[in-house]
Design a protein around this motif. Sequence first.
Motif, PDB file in Angstrom:
ATOM      1  N   LEU A   1       0.828  -1.210   0.000  1.00  0.00           N
ATOM      2  CA  LEU A   1       0.000   0.000   0.000  1.00  0.00           C
ATOM      3  C   LEU A   1       0.861   1.258   0.000  1.00  0.00           C
ATOM      4  O   LEU A   1       0.484   2.281  -0.583  1.00  0.00           O
ATOM      5  CB  LEU A   1      -0.931  -0.005   1.218  1.00  0.00           C
ATOM      6  N   GLY A   2       2.042   1.186   0.648  1.00  0.00           N
ATOM      7  CA  GLY A   2       2.945   2.334   0.637  1.00  0.00           C
ATOM      8  C   GLY A   2       3.453   2.641  -0.759  1.00  0.00           C
ATOM      9  O   GLY A   2       3.494   3.808  -1.172  1.00  0.00           O
ATOM     10  N   CYS A   3       3.839   1.616  -1.505  1.00  0.00           N
ATOM     11  CA  CYS A   3       4.290   1.802  -2.887  1.00  0.00           C
ATOM     12  C   CYS A   3       3.179   2.397  -3.746  1.00  0.00           C
ATOM     13  O   CYS A   3       3.408   3.308  -4.554  1.00  0.00           O
ATOM     14  CB  CYS A   3       4.748   0.468  -3.472  1.00  0.00           C
ATOM     15  N   LEU A   4       1.972   1.880  -3.577  1.00  0.00           N
ATOM     16  CA  LEU A   4       0.841   2.372  -4.361  1.00  0.00           C
ATOM     17  C   LEU A   4       0.508   3.823  -4.023  1.00  0.00           C
ATOM     18  O   LEU A   4       0.269   4.646  -4.908  1.00  0.00           O
ATOM     19  CB  LEU A   4      -0.384   1.483  -4.115  1.00  0.00           C
ATOM     20  N   ALA A   5       0.493   4.131  -2.718  1.00  0.00           N
ATOM     21  CA  ALA A   5       0.165   5.491  -2.296  1.00  0.00           C
ATOM     22  C   ALA A   5       1.208   6.487  -2.782  1.00  0.00           C
ATOM     23  O   ALA A   5       0.877   7.598  -3.222  1.00  0.00           O
ATOM     24  CB  ALA A   5       0.050   5.555  -0.768  1.00  0.00           C
ATOM     25  N   LEU A   6       2.478   6.092  -2.728  1.00  0.00           N
ATOM     26  CA  LEU A   6       3.552   6.981  -3.165  1.00  0.00           C
ATOM     27  C   LEU A   6       3.503   7.198  -4.677  1.00  0.00           C
ATOM     28  O   LEU A   6       3.665   8.329  -5.160  1.00  0.00           O
ATOM     29  CB  LEU A   6       4.905   6.398  -2.753  1.00  0.00           C
ATOM     30  N   ALA A   7       3.274   6.128  -5.430  1.00  0.00           N
ATOM     31  CA  ALA A   7       3.157   6.259  -6.890  1.00  0.00           C
ATOM     32  C   ALA A   7       1.985   7.162  -7.253  1.00  0.00           C
ATOM     33  O   ALA A   7       2.087   8.009  -8.158  1.00  0.00           O
ATOM     34  CB  ALA A   7       2.982   4.881  -7.520  1.00  0.00           C
TER      35      ALA A   7
END
Length: 222
Positions: free
Chosen positions: A151-157
Amino acid sequence: MSNNRLARMVRSLRKQRSWSQSHLAKAAGVSTRTIQRLERRGTCSQETLLSVAAAFDVDVKEFTDLKTESRVSQEQSDSSSEDWLNVDKHRLQNVMTAVGAFLLILPVSFLSVGIFKYTMQIEWYPDPFKWLQGSDMLFALWNTISPALLLGCLALAFALNLVPFLDLNFRFSTKTLFSSIQYVGNRWNMTIVAISLLVIGGITTYVITENIAEHAIQLYFR
């Protein structure tokens, strides 16, 4: 707009005649503050320029040519600055697209493996996470950190390709605040944003469905 060359010329002509600023102001029929501003920043009206030229007994064209040159130079400088900003903005958009695409590799891989290999039972589909199952410690660690990591990768992207390119405008009219929002990123930034949202929804649905199925099986065989 300041014109340093015009300011220097007026100051030089005045000093050549050993005039004070107040003397020049009287000769030109303008205020002393106008002369001070003219010598400091090179700004004045066309009428003031005509009066000062007449006081010095010089052709006003010498002054107006300086103002024209200054205006052209300023316009060229503004154009160069605008071109640089456009190039820099385009470069930023490309960088954010590349970073967003890199951040999506992990969550997209996880979702595709879960759907195609374990839900649709496509055995030949590659599973880059299979090596984690060889160690109980690594598998437990992955299960602990994977939700925050994915979820962190998705939110940052999502944030990198949406937030920098939102153009917010606010204005007041008749004591009322009006606001507008416009997305000014390119189509690749928008693609990363769309994929991020789709994968967030897909992973959330997959996890919920998997947990429901697991609990249903446990209840059935209890």
